[in-house]
Design a protein around this motif. Structure first.
Motif, PDB file in Angstrom:
ATOM      1  N   ILE A  18       0.658  -1.110   0.104  1.00  0.00           N
ATOM      2  CA  ILE A  18      -0.038   0.042  -0.056  1.00  0.00           C
ATOM      3  C   ILE A  18       0.995   1.152   0.024  1.00  0.00           C
ATOM      4  O   ILE A  18       2.064   1.193   0.273  1.00  0.00           O
ATOM      5  CB  ILE A  18      -1.076   0.021   1.193  1.00  0.00           C
ATOM      6  CG1 ILE A  18      -0.124  -0.100   2.432  1.00  0.00           C
ATOM      7  CG2 ILE A  18      -1.811  -1.226   1.027  1.00  0.00           C
ATOM      8  CD1 ILE A  18      -1.176  -0.048   3.878  1.00  0.00           C
ATOM      9  N   ASN A  19       0.346   2.462  -0.365  1.00  0.00           N
ATOM     10  CA  ASN A  19       1.055   3.690  -0.224  1.00  0.00           C
ATOM     11  C   ASN A  19       2.019   3.814   0.784  1.00  0.00           C
ATOM     12  O   ASN A  19       1.404   3.610   2.031  1.00  0.00           O
ATOM     13  CB  ASN A  19       0.028   4.664  -0.359  1.00  0.00           C
ATOM     14  CG  ASN A  19       0.311   5.705  -1.874  1.00  0.00           C
ATOM     15  OD1 ASN A  19       1.125   5.219  -2.462  1.00  0.00           O
ATOM     16  ND2 ASN A  19      -0.666   6.532  -1.930  1.00  0.00           N
ATOM     17  N   GLY A  20       3.182   4.111   0.734  1.00  0.00           N
ATOM     18  CA  GLY A  20       4.134   4.444   1.641  1.00  0.00           C
ATOM     19  C   GLY A  20       4.925   2.854   2.414  1.00  0.00           C
ATOM     20  O   GLY A  20       5.717   3.106   2.951  1.00  0.00           O
ATOM     21  N   GLU A  21       4.028   1.962   2.335  1.00  0.00           N
ATOM     22  CA  GLU A  21       4.794   0.725   2.878  1.00  0.00           C
ATOM     23  C   GLU A  21       6.008   0.178   2.102  1.00  0.00           C
ATOM     24  O   GLU A  21       6.909   0.038   2.785  1.00  0.00           O
ATOM     25  CB  GLU A  21       3.750  -0.542   2.874  1.00  0.00           C
ATOM     26  CG  GLU A  21       2.732  -0.432   3.878  1.00  0.00           C
ATOM     27  CD  GLU A  21       3.273  -0.847   5.243  1.00  0.00           C
ATOM     28  OE1 GLU A  21       3.976  -1.591   5.663  1.00  0.00           O
ATOM     29  OE2 GLU A  21       3.185   0.244   6.158  1.00  0.00           O
ATOM     30  N   LEU A  22       5.935   0.555   0.909  1.00  0.00           N
ATOM     31  CA  LEU A  22       6.969  -0.108   0.094  1.00  0.00           C
ATOM     32  C   LEU A  22       8.318   0.737   0.557  1.00  0.00           C
ATOM     33  O   LEU A  22       9.418   0.215   0.806  1.00  0.00           O
ATOM     34  CB  LEU A  22       6.966   0.190  -1.412  1.00  0.00           C
ATOM     35  CG  LEU A  22       8.122  -0.440  -2.270  1.00  0.00           C
ATOM     36  CD1 LEU A  22       8.424  -1.894  -2.083  1.00  0.00           C
ATOM     37  CD2 LEU A  22       7.642  -0.320  -3.704  1.00  0.00           C
ATOM     38  N   THR A  23       8.276   2.148   0.589  1.00  0.00           N
ATOM     39  CA  THR A  23       9.544   3.094   0.965  1.00  0.00           C
ATOM     40  C   THR A  23       9.813   2.659   2.426  1.00  0.00           C
ATOM     41  O   THR A  23      10.908   2.300   2.561  1.00  0.00           O
ATOM     42  CB  THR A  23       8.898   4.569   0.796  1.00  0.00           C
ATOM     43  OG1 THR A  23       7.962   4.529   1.725  1.00  0.00           O
ATOM     44  CG2 THR A  23       8.749   4.865  -0.597  1.00  0.00           C
ATOM     45  N   LYS A  24       8.917   2.333   3.318  1.00  0.00           N
ATOM     46  CA  LYS A  24       9.150   2.012   4.526  1.00  0.00           C
ATOM     47  C   LYS A  24      10.104   0.725   4.474  1.00  0.00           C
ATOM     48  O   LYS A  24      11.126   0.718   5.221  1.00  0.00           O
ATOM     49  CB  LYS A  24       7.844   1.922   5.642  1.00  0.00           C
ATOM     50  CG  LYS A  24       8.089   1.541   6.977  1.00  0.00           C
ATOM     51  CD  LYS A  24       6.487   1.461   7.425  1.00  0.00           C
ATOM     52  CE  LYS A  24       6.861   0.912   8.952  1.00  0.00           C
ATOM     53  NZ  LYS A  24       5.363   0.907   9.708  1.00  0.00           N
ATOM     54  N   ASN A  25       9.304  -0.228   3.914  1.00  0.00           N
ATOM     55  CA  ASN A  25      10.178  -1.406   3.786  1.00  0.00           C
ATOM     56  C   ASN A  25      11.590  -1.655   3.142  1.00  0.00           C
ATOM     57  O   ASN A  25      12.405  -2.166   3.768  1.00  0.00           O
ATOM     58  CB  ASN A  25       9.321  -2.713   3.235  1.00  0.00           C
ATOM     59  CG  ASN A  25       8.057  -3.047   4.168  1.00  0.00           C
ATOM     60  OD1 ASN A  25       8.421  -2.767   5.471  1.00  0.00           O
ATOM     61  ND2 ASN A  25       7.195  -3.453   3.580  1.00  0.00           N
ATOM     62  N   ILE A  26      11.726  -0.644   2.200  1.00  0.00           N
ATOM     63  CA  ILE A  26      12.857  -0.680   1.575  1.00  0.00           C
ATOM     64  C   ILE A  26      13.979   0.040   2.521  1.00  0.00           C
ATOM     65  O   ILE A  26      15.175  -0.299   2.538  1.00  0.00           O
ATOM     66  CB  ILE A  26      12.859   0.217   0.112  1.00  0.00           C
ATOM     67  CG1 ILE A  26      12.335  -0.498  -0.836  1.00  0.00           C
ATOM     68  CG2 ILE A  26      14.218   0.712  -0.154  1.00  0.00           C
ATOM     69  CD1 ILE A  26      11.815   0.196  -1.805  1.00  0.00           C
ATOM     70  N   LEU A  27      13.526   1.012   2.987  1.00  0.00           N
ATOM     71  CA  LEU A  27      14.275   1.734   4.121  1.00  0.00           C
ATOM     72  C   LEU A  27      14.961   0.704   5.029  1.00  0.00           C
ATOM     73  O   LEU A  27      16.017   0.651   5.611  1.00  0.00           O
ATOM     74  CB  LEU A  27      13.524   3.024   4.686  1.00  0.00           C
ATOM     75  CG  LEU A  27      14.663   4.004   5.563  1.00  0.00           C
ATOM     76  CD1 LEU A  27      15.753   4.417   4.695  1.00  0.00           C
ATOM     77  CD2 LEU A  27      13.647   5.086   6.308  1.00  0.00           C
ATOM     78  N   LYS A  28      13.792   0.160   5.784  1.00  0.00           N
ATOM     79  CA  LYS A  28      14.352  -1.048   6.961  1.00  0.00           C
ATOM     80  C   LYS A  28      15.295  -1.754   6.402  1.00  0.00           C
ATOM     81  O   LYS A  28      16.246  -2.234   6.888  1.00  0.00           O
ATOM     82  CB  LYS A  28      12.960  -1.497   7.307  1.00  0.00           C
ATOM     83  CG  LYS A  28      12.053  -0.778   8.113  1.00  0.00           C
ATOM     84  CD  LYS A  28      10.820  -1.222   8.532  1.00  0.00           C
ATOM     85  CE  LYS A  28      10.526  -2.451   9.032  1.00  0.00           C
ATOM     86  NZ  LYS A  28       9.228  -3.029   9.510  1.00  0.00           N
ATOM     87  N   ALA A  29      14.817  -2.425   5.016  1.00  0.00           N
ATOM     88  CA  ALA A  29      15.746  -3.496   4.478  1.00  0.00           C
ATOM     89  C   ALA A  29      17.339  -2.953   4.148  1.00  0.00           C
ATOM     90  O   ALA A  29      18.008  -3.677   4.593  1.00  0.00           O
ATOM     91  CB  ALA A  29      15.231  -4.036   3.154  1.00  0.00           C
TER      92      ALA A  29
END
Length: 189
Positions: free
Chosen positions: A12-23
């Protein structure tokens, strides 16, 4: 290593950026360098196999770069994504949001007491700590005294360090307190 959902459409919107940053942060900590990973490695982490999925990741990384959470550059002809100090702080916020106290199947009979006396000039941090303790399920006994029957010392230390108030927090463990029955009722023990 695949940390996330194989199907990119489920983000969903924003989740991908959050998960990329965490990864990116997790990978950087594993190898001990902030200048990681290479863009192809990020694609692999998210199982981005086609052009459309890779483009979603590229756009998400551009969003992170615009927010100054990462910076991109070429090294030896390879695109590298590097986490910034702002990015690391953002990941700490995510970790703070995710902290929960794990309930034990069988209570060990030990009460955890969290006490703090935080100066007025750090009121925002004090309010943040109080709110987080309540969200985690700790019971307030007084304004600055909370109880939990479950192990939480490391989590409390992390929260204290995050808000830069660790030196103002006292953590105690005891197997006996007055009014224990009312606390047992509150925690359904």
């Amino acid at each position: 290593y695949n940390l996330f959902n194989k199907n990119m459409r489920k983000y969903i919107n924003g989740e991908l950026t959050k998960n990329i940053l965490k990864a990116i942060t997790g990978t950087a900590f594993i190898v001990g360098s902030l200048a990681l990973p290479q863009l192809p490695i990020v694609y692999k982490m998210f199982n981005a196999e086609n052009r459309r999925e890779k483009e979603k990741i590229r756009r998400a990384i551009n969003i992170l770069e615009n927010k100054k959470y990462v910076k991109k550059y070429k090294k030896g002809g390879i695109d590298v994504v590097e986490i910034t100090e702002n990015g690391r702080k953002e990941v700490l916020k995510y970790k703070l949001d995710e902290i929960k106290i794990k309930e034990q199947k069988r209570w060990d009979g030990i009460w955890r007491i969290i006490m703090f006396d935080i100066p007025e000039k750090k009121k925002t941090a004090r309010d943040g700590l109080t709110l987080k303790l309540i969200k985690m399920g700790c019971a307030p006994i007084q304004k600055s005294v909370f109880f939990s029957p479950y192990e939480c010392e490391k989590k409390i230390k992390f929260i204290g360090e995050y808000f830069d108030i660790a030196k103002h927090i006292i953590f105690l463990e005891t197997n006996k307190i007055s009014n224990e029955d009312s606390l047992k009722d509150e925690f359904e023990l």
